[in-house]
Design a protein around this motif. Sequence first.
Motif, PDB file in Angstrom:
ATOM      1  N   ALA A  35       0.821  -1.206   0.000  1.00 54.74           N
ATOM      2  CA  ALA A  35       0.000   0.000   0.000  1.00 54.74           C
ATOM      3  C   ALA A  35       0.861   1.265   0.000  1.00 54.74           C
ATOM      4  CB  ALA A  35      -0.932  -0.012   1.209  1.00 54.74           C
ATOM      5  N   ILE A  36       1.889   1.299   0.848  1.00 58.52           N
ATOM      6  CA  ILE A  36       2.762   2.477   0.903  1.00 58.52           C
ATOM      7  C   ILE A  36       3.545   2.633  -0.397  1.00 58.52           C
ATOM      8  CG2 ILE A  36       4.736   3.489   2.089  1.00 58.52           C
ATOM      9  CD1 ILE A  36       3.756   2.190   4.652  1.00 58.52           C
ATOM     10  N   THR A  37       4.012   1.514  -0.944  1.00 63.51           N
ATOM     11  CA  THR A  37       4.747   1.575  -2.214  1.00 63.51           C
ATOM     12  C   THR A  37       3.874   2.094  -3.335  1.00 63.51           C
ATOM     13  OG1 THR A  37       6.136  -0.283  -1.515  1.00 63.51           O
ATOM     14  CG2 THR A  37       6.058   0.207  -3.862  1.00 63.51           C
ATOM     15  N   LEU A  38       2.620   1.645  -3.371  1.00 62.39           N
ATOM     16  CA  LEU A  38       1.708   2.097  -4.426  1.00 62.39           C
ATOM     17  C   LEU A  38       1.307   3.551  -4.233  1.00 62.39           C
ATOM     18  CD1 LEU A  38       0.208   1.029  -6.927  1.00 62.39           C
ATOM     19  CD2 LEU A  38      -1.705   0.461  -5.430  1.00 62.39           C
ATOM     20  N   ALA A  39       1.183   3.980  -2.974  1.00 63.88           N
ATOM     21  CA  ALA A  39       0.711   5.341  -2.711  1.00 63.88           C
ATOM     22  C   ALA A  39       1.814   6.383  -2.855  1.00 63.88           C
ATOM     23  CB  ALA A  39       0.107   5.414  -1.303  1.00 63.88           C
ATOM     24  N   PHE A  40       3.027   6.057  -2.439  1.00 65.26           N
ATOM     25  CA  PHE A  40       4.092   7.056  -2.395  1.00 65.26           C
ATOM     26  C   PHE A  40       5.244   6.753  -3.346  1.00 65.26           C
ATOM     27  CE2 PHE A  40       2.078   7.020   1.800  1.00 65.26           C
ATOM     28  CZ  PHE A  40       1.716   8.348   1.922  1.00 65.26           C
ATOM     29  N   GLY A  41       5.203   5.633  -4.048  1.00 65.80           N
ATOM     30  CA  GLY A  41       6.292   5.296  -4.949  1.00 65.80           C
ATOM     31  C   GLY A  41       6.253   6.006  -6.276  1.00 65.80           C
ATOM     32  N   ASP A  43       5.075   6.896 -10.235  1.00 61.64           N
ATOM     33  CA  ASP A  43       4.936   6.071 -11.438  1.00 61.64           C
ATOM     34  C   ASP A  43       6.249   5.445 -11.884  1.00 61.64           C
ATOM     35  OD1 ASP A  43       2.258   6.765 -11.512  1.00 61.64           O
ATOM     36  OD2 ASP A  43       2.626   8.561 -12.742  1.00 61.64           O
ATOM     37  N   ASP A  44       7.343   5.826 -11.258  1.00 63.71           N
ATOM     38  CA  ASP A  44       8.647   5.300 -11.644  1.00 63.71           C
ATOM     39  C   ASP A  44       8.874   3.946 -10.981  1.00 63.71           C
ATOM     40  OD1 ASP A  44      11.177   5.047 -12.668  1.00 63.71           O
ATOM     41  OD2 ASP A  44      12.123   6.274 -11.121  1.00 63.71           O
ATOM     42  N   ALA A  45       9.209   2.930 -11.783  1.00 60.74           N
ATOM     43  CA  ALA A  45       9.425   1.586 -11.245  1.00 60.74           C
ATOM     44  C   ALA A  45      10.628   1.552 -10.311  1.00 60.74           C
ATOM     45  CB  ALA A  45       9.606   0.585 -12.381  1.00 60.74           C
ATOM     46  N   ALA A  46      11.676   2.297 -10.630  1.00 63.59           N
ATOM     47  CA  ALA A  46      12.862   2.309  -9.780  1.00 63.59           C
ATOM     48  C   ALA A  46      12.551   2.897  -8.401  1.00 63.59           C
ATOM     49  CB  ALA A  46      13.982   3.094 -10.450  1.00 63.59           C
ATOM     50  N   SER A  47      11.732   3.950  -8.364  1.00 64.26           N
ATOM     51  CA  SER A  47      11.358   4.551  -7.077  1.00 64.26           C
ATOM     52  C   SER A  47      10.526   3.577  -6.246  1.00 64.26           C
ATOM     53  CB  SER A  47      10.573   5.838  -7.313  1.00 64.26           C
ATOM     54  OG  SER A  47      11.355   6.788  -8.002  1.00 64.26           O
ATOM     55  N   ARG A  48       9.634   2.855  -6.893  1.00 61.43           N
ATOM     56  CA  ARG A  48       8.829   1.874  -6.167  1.00 61.43           C
ATOM     57  C   ARG A  48       9.693   0.745  -5.621  1.00 61.43           C
ATOM     58  NH1 ARG A  48       3.226   0.930  -9.630  1.00 61.43           N
ATOM     59  NH2 ARG A  48       2.349   3.024  -9.317  1.00 61.43           N
ATOM     60  N   ALA A  49      10.636   0.287  -6.424  1.00 62.77           N
ATOM     61  CA  ALA A  49      11.517  -0.792  -5.962  1.00 62.77           C
ATOM     62  C   ALA A  49      12.351  -0.335  -4.776  1.00 62.77           C
ATOM     63  CB  ALA A  49      12.409  -1.247  -7.108  1.00 62.77           C
ATOM     64  N   TRP A  50      12.895   0.880  -4.856  1.00 61.92           N
ATOM     65  CA  TRP A  50      13.709   1.395  -3.749  1.00 61.92           C
ATOM     66  C   TRP A  50      12.875   1.540  -2.487  1.00 61.92           C
ATOM     67  CZ3 TRP A  50      13.089   5.803  -0.824  1.00 61.92           C
ATOM     68  CH2 TRP A  50      14.134   6.093   0.069  1.00 61.92           C
ATOM     69  N   LEU A  51      11.649   2.081  -2.598  1.00 63.78           N
ATOM     70  CA  LEU A  51      10.806   2.280  -1.424  1.00 63.78           C
ATOM     71  C   LEU A  51      10.426   0.942  -0.799  1.00 63.78           C
ATOM     72  CD1 LEU A  51       9.228   4.143   0.417  1.00 63.78           C
ATOM     73  CD2 LEU A  51       7.349   4.129  -1.239  1.00 63.78           C
ATOM     74  N   LEU A 123       4.979  -4.689  -8.112  1.00 66.14           N
ATOM     75  CA  LEU A 123       4.599  -3.314  -8.434  1.00 66.14           C
ATOM     76  C   LEU A 123       5.709  -2.577  -9.164  1.00 66.14           C
ATOM     77  CD1 LEU A 123       2.862  -2.317  -5.074  1.00 66.14           C
ATOM     78  CD2 LEU A 123       1.771  -3.050  -7.190  1.00 66.14           C
ATOM     79  N   ALA A 124       6.956  -3.048  -9.019  1.00 66.70           N
ATOM     80  CA  ALA A 124       8.094  -2.414  -9.696  1.00 66.70           C
ATOM     81  C   ALA A 124       8.555  -3.202 -10.910  1.00 66.70           C
ATOM     82  CB  ALA A 124       9.253  -2.247  -8.717  1.00 66.70           C
ATOM     83  N   GLY A 125       7.923  -4.331 -11.206  1.00 65.66           N
ATOM     84  CA  GLY A 125       8.298  -5.112 -12.384  1.00 65.66           C
ATOM     85  C   GLY A 125       9.683  -5.718 -12.251  1.00 65.66           C
ATOM     86  N   ASP A 126      10.385  -5.774 -13.366  1.00 64.18           N
ATOM     87  CA  ASP A 126      11.717  -6.383 -13.385  1.00 64.18           C
ATOM     88  C   ASP A 126      12.738  -5.565 -12.600  1.00 64.18           C
ATOM     89  OD1 ASP A 126      10.724  -8.412 -14.940  1.00 64.18           O
ATOM     90  OD2 ASP A 126      11.339  -7.494 -16.841  1.00 64.18           O
ATOM     91  N   VAL A 127      12.454  -4.295 -12.360  1.00 63.35           N
ATOM     92  CA  VAL A 127      13.393  -3.458 -11.603  1.00 63.35           C
ATOM     93  C   VAL A 127      13.529  -3.949 -10.164  1.00 63.35           C
ATOM     94  CG1 VAL A 127      13.894  -1.078 -10.903  1.00 63.35           C
ATOM     95  CG2 VAL A 127      12.787  -1.524 -13.083  1.00 63.35           C
ATOM     96  N   ALA A 128      12.516  -4.655  -9.664  1.00 59.06           N
ATOM     97  CA  ALA A 128      12.560  -5.139  -8.284  1.00 59.06           C
ATOM     98  C   ALA A 128      13.538  -6.286  -8.108  1.00 59.06           C
ATOM     99  CB  ALA A 128      11.161  -5.571  -7.842  1.00 59.06           C
ATOM    100  N   ASN A 129      13.972  -6.923  -9.199  1.00 59.27           N
ATOM    101  CA  ASN A 129      14.942  -8.009  -9.081  1.00 59.27           C
ATOM    102  C   ASN A 129      16.265  -7.489  -8.525  1.00 59.27           C
ATOM    103  OD1 ASN A 129      13.114  -9.849 -10.109  1.00 59.27           O
ATOM    104  ND2 ASN A 129      13.837  -9.631 -12.213  1.00 59.27           N
ATOM    105  N   LEU A 130      16.948  -8.323  -7.779  1.00 59.66           N
ATOM    106  CA  LEU A 130      18.204  -7.948  -7.145  1.00 59.66           C
ATOM    107  C   LEU A 130      19.380  -8.476  -7.957  1.00 59.66           C
ATOM    108  CD1 LEU A 130      17.297  -8.726  -3.427  1.00 59.66           C
ATOM    109  CD2 LEU A 130      17.144  -6.545  -4.622  1.00 59.66           C
ATOM    110  N   GLU A 131      20.442  -7.711  -7.972  1.00 60.78           N
ATOM    111  CA  GLU A 131      21.631  -8.086  -8.731  1.00 60.78           C
ATOM    112  C   GLU A 131      22.508  -9.039  -7.921  1.00 60.78           C
ATOM    113  OE1 GLU A 131      22.358  -4.013 -11.369  1.00 60.78           O
ATOM    114  OE2 GLU A 131      23.409  -4.303  -9.469  1.00 60.78           O
ATOM    115  N   ARG A 132      22.997 -10.073  -8.596  1.00 63.89           N
ATOM    116  CA  ARG A 132      24.025 -10.933  -8.010  1.00 63.89           C
ATOM    117  C   ARG A 132      25.381 -10.349  -8.358  1.00 63.89           C
ATOM    118  NH1 ARG A 132      21.195 -14.750 -10.836  1.00 63.89           N
ATOM    119  NH2 ARG A 132      23.038 -15.155 -12.106  1.00 63.89           N
ATOM    120  N   VAL A 133      26.154 -10.032  -7.353  1.00 62.13           N
ATOM    121  CA  VAL A 133      27.436  -9.375  -7.571  1.00 62.13           C
ATOM    122  C   VAL A 133      28.566 -10.294  -7.134  1.00 62.13           C
ATOM    123  CG1 VAL A 133      26.469  -7.061  -7.348  1.00 62.13           C
ATOM    124  CG2 VAL A 133      27.357  -8.220  -5.330  1.00 62.13           C
ATOM    125  N   ARG A 134      29.712 -10.082  -7.728  1.00 64.69           N
ATOM    126  CA  ARG A 134      30.922 -10.833  -7.412  1.00 64.69           C
ATOM    127  C   ARG A 134      31.944  -9.875  -6.808  1.00 64.69           C
ATOM    128  NH1 ARG A 134      33.271 -14.576 -12.047  1.00 64.69           N
ATOM    129  NH2 ARG A 134      31.233 -15.523 -11.586  1.00 64.69           N
TER     130      ARG A 134
END
Length: 395
Positions: A35-41, A43-51, A123-134
């Motif tokens: 709810a908070i992500t949808l209300a305050f995130g 329209d940007d997918a990156a902002s929603r993923a970060w929130l 709600l953030a689509g593919d942007v919500a996926n996390l990166e595997r880092v080395r």
Amino acid sequence: MVRRILAVFLAHLREALRSPLAWLGAFALVVANPAITLAFGGDDAASRAWLSRALVSEGLRLLLPLAALVGAAYIIRPSPRRGWSILPVRRSEWFAGSALACFAFVAAVGAMMALGGVLASPLAGDVANLERVRYASAMAYFGPREGKPERQFILRKDERLEFSFDGEELGETIHGKLQFEIAWTMEQAPERGVPLEIRLKGEREVIASTHAEARRRATFSAPHPGGKRITVVCRAIDPALSVGMKREECRLVQGSENPLASITWLALIGACGALLCAGVSLAVRSLSTAPTAALAGALVLASLTLLPALAPGDAAARARRRDVQGEKDAQPGATQLLAESLSGLPPLNEPANFERVGAGEAAHFDDAKAALLRLLLALALLPAGAALFSRRQIP
């Protein structure tokens, strides 16, 4: 004895499940993040993923321990209408059953908060996926200075930092991330957004293109130079800035994954820290009132959250003078010694994985031993609290 403790434990669970407010609170915990992500995130997918990631990370790291210590202080309520006075159990058994029920509630709240984070990910689509880092297996400094401080600073063009990586399973194009500290040399104004030149060395040497993500964060990409081992070479190119990095601040991106595993791991390590606060509150509650127990748990939370990050205000300046200019630290004073000793306390939760998930990276399992140690300490406080509670004089 075990059957009586189990009976008290199940009685607490049934009481919670019969309460409509408990079900309403569980529903609120699950839907709060989406709810908070949808209300305050926005329209940007990156902002929603970060929130969404920030709500999960900070909630499990700070709010869950706070709720655990308060709930643990007030779950034991000696009164004529409830407790050992109307049950055929000893005081220690009633205390142990109530404490185990409190631990179960803490674990359930952590699971609900994690479930809310998982439900908010679409709600953030593919942007919500996390990166595997080395991470780099080694870092080497090449230049006229000696010594191996925690963070190496490079200032002149004849200095460089080299990070060694395993070059397999990285793809034809290599993407990497950099975090660095900068210090102004007072010679002139900074000229570049990324004050570094990045080269990749393998079977051949290639120059990477860099992009500034923030003031002290950048990304780079380059074709794979070939070979099983890759060396990332960093040189300072802005004469106005000296740059410093640690080994773990240079990393390569391997791919992306669903955030379910990382959020679940955050819930587990966050619950272990929360259970430690609950165990302290329960142990103090065995001989004191509920407000006193809650205050003791809050003191533990504040001590293990704030004090490990305590450092003198001139620590960064002294570290730069030591690393760049070769100056030796003066004899530390009493205040500095106290601050350094307090900063050596272990944190309530290791911040590395919380910071990784907040930055969009997948969590690692390198803090499993620390989380298990906190859980064992919390469980060890229960028999001590039960023994003290059995000797408490209560009318």
